[in-house]
Design a protein around this motif. Structure first.
Motif, PDB file in Angstrom:
ATOM      1  N   HIS A 195      22.461  30.006   6.713  1.00  0.00           N
ATOM      2  CA  HIS A 195      22.645  31.121   5.835  1.00  0.00           C
ATOM      3  C   HIS A 195      23.595  31.880   7.059  1.00  0.00           C
ATOM      4  CE1 HIS A 195      19.544  31.610   2.981  1.00  0.00           C
ATOM      5  NE2 HIS A 195      20.119  30.537   2.728  1.00  0.00           N
ATOM      6  N   PRO A 239      25.905  35.503   7.924  1.00  0.00           N
ATOM      7  CA  PRO A 239      25.324  36.964   7.757  1.00  0.00           C
ATOM      8  C   PRO A 239      25.739  37.532   6.303  1.00  0.00           C
ATOM      9  CG  PRO A 239      26.336  36.522   9.958  1.00  0.00           C
ATOM     10  CD  PRO A 239      26.693  35.215   9.398  1.00  0.00           C
ATOM     11  N   LYS A 240      25.058  38.172   5.666  1.00  0.00           N
ATOM     12  CA  LYS A 240      25.088  38.674   4.451  1.00  0.00           C
ATOM     13  C   LYS A 240      26.403  39.662   4.451  1.00  0.00           C
ATOM     14  CE  LYS A 240      20.271  38.985   3.117  1.00  0.00           C
ATOM     15  NZ  LYS A 240      19.107  39.589   3.080  1.00  0.00           N
ATOM     16  N   GLU A 251      22.304  34.206   9.914  1.00  0.00           N
ATOM     17  CA  GLU A 251      21.408  35.113   9.412  1.00  0.00           C
ATOM     18  C   GLU A 251      20.155  35.116  10.461  1.00  0.00           C
ATOM     19  OE1 GLU A 251      18.825  34.428   5.730  1.00  0.00           O
ATOM     20  OE2 GLU A 251      20.576  35.960   5.191  1.00  0.00           O
TER      21      GLU A 251
END
Length: 307
Positions: free
Chosen positions: A89, A91-92, A78
């Motif tokens: 995190h 990637p969404k 992210e």
């Protein structure tokens, strides 16, 4: 996919110390390599899966990598993570929930190891993922995301020790796995294809087929790499004479061993012992001070390795 920095099926010819702006996953189809993460060496063999995180300096102290073939993918997280973190995190767009990301990232961040035997599932997933990234069909991005999710979940299972896949191997594969496990301790023997087939209780043609499936190499190619790795270990870690190392690694004469070693590594046994026994103070400083490799340089290197 915008998240992908580089990918491909490549021959890695050199691996100088570096950090990447993302998570890197590599499946070793063929070869036997000596890579380091944060100054700690790890054996990276055929049939292994290897990963690194953005803050981890990794590479090889050898100037030239031996014969190999790898499947490689490097993708953004992210954001950049220049310092170690207990979690991070993904990637969404990968579609993981917050709880799933915490499970995956904490497992990867806490692992003291970076190289593991690949499961049958992973041995299929990585080539399929790279093949999909190289495709041009309309649903390429959707399929790539699905495959990358599967790779990450399978990697987590491997790293955490959840995978027990002995039952996934056929009888022939189990027997060849037993041979692969026995070769390092018995590499001084005068192995022949017939002798290996007898050890496994299978025909030579079946031995070749299964061996290449599991390691990406023929039995004799794999034995050669085992002998070279044994020789390197003895040269680095002992004061045993070169002629005795030659005999211990299955070579009849020190001259033949020296010629073979130089052909494989680019250095003589004596040079290897002198220069590759460990990181010098200057090299250690270099490893600690490595900056992120640019995305342009990373893509250029992968393109060069493909050619």
């Amino acid at each position: 996919m915008n998240e992908i920095i580089s990918y491909g099926r490549i021959q890695c010819r050199e691996l100088s110390p570096h950090k990447n702006r993302g998570m890197e996953i590599t499946y070793i189809e063929k070869g036997m390599l000596e890579w380091m993460v944060e100054g700690v060496p790890e054996k990276v063999e055929s049939g292994s899966i290897y990963f690194t995180l953005p803050w981890q300096v990794h590479g090889s102290v050898n100037p030239r990598e031996p014969d190999n073939m790898i499947y490689h993918v490097l993708f953004h997280l992210e954001r950049d993570y220049p310092e170690p973190r207990p979690t991070f995190h993904l990637p969404k767009s990968f579609g993981f929930s917050k709880a799933e990301m915490e499970i995956l990232s904490s497992t990867f961040a806490a692992s003291p190891r970076h190289c593991f035997p690949a499961t049958p599932a992973m041995r299929g997933l990585m080539p399929t993922l790279i093949g999909e990234l190289q495709s041009t069909h309309a649903l390429r991005e959707a399929h790539t995301t699905t495959l990358l999710r599967a790779v990450l979940v399978e990697l987590k299972r491997i790293v955490s020790g959840e995978v027990v896949d002995a039952g996934s191997y056929s009888y022939s594969e189990q027997r060849v796995q037993a041979l692969i496990a026995a070769l390092p301790a018995q590499c001084e023997q005068r192995w022949t294809l017939a002798g290996m087939a007898k050890f496994c209780g299978i025909q030579r043609t079946q031995l070749n087929k299964v061996f290449q499936k599991l390691t990406g190499s023929t039995p004799m190619e794999y034995l050669f790499r085992i002998r070279m790795e044994r020789a390197k270990t003895l040269l680095r870690e002992t004061d045993v004479k070169v002629i005795d190392i030659a005999f211990e690694c299955g070579y009849g004469t020190s001259q033949y061993f020296a010629n073979t070693f130089k052909q494989a590594t680019g250095t003589t046994p004596s040079e290897y012992r002198k220069h590759f026994s460990g990181l010098s103070a200057a090299e250690s400083r270099d490893w600690k001070n490595v900056q992120f490799r640019s995305e342009e340089e990373e893509r250029r290197r992968i393109a060069d390795f493909r050619s």
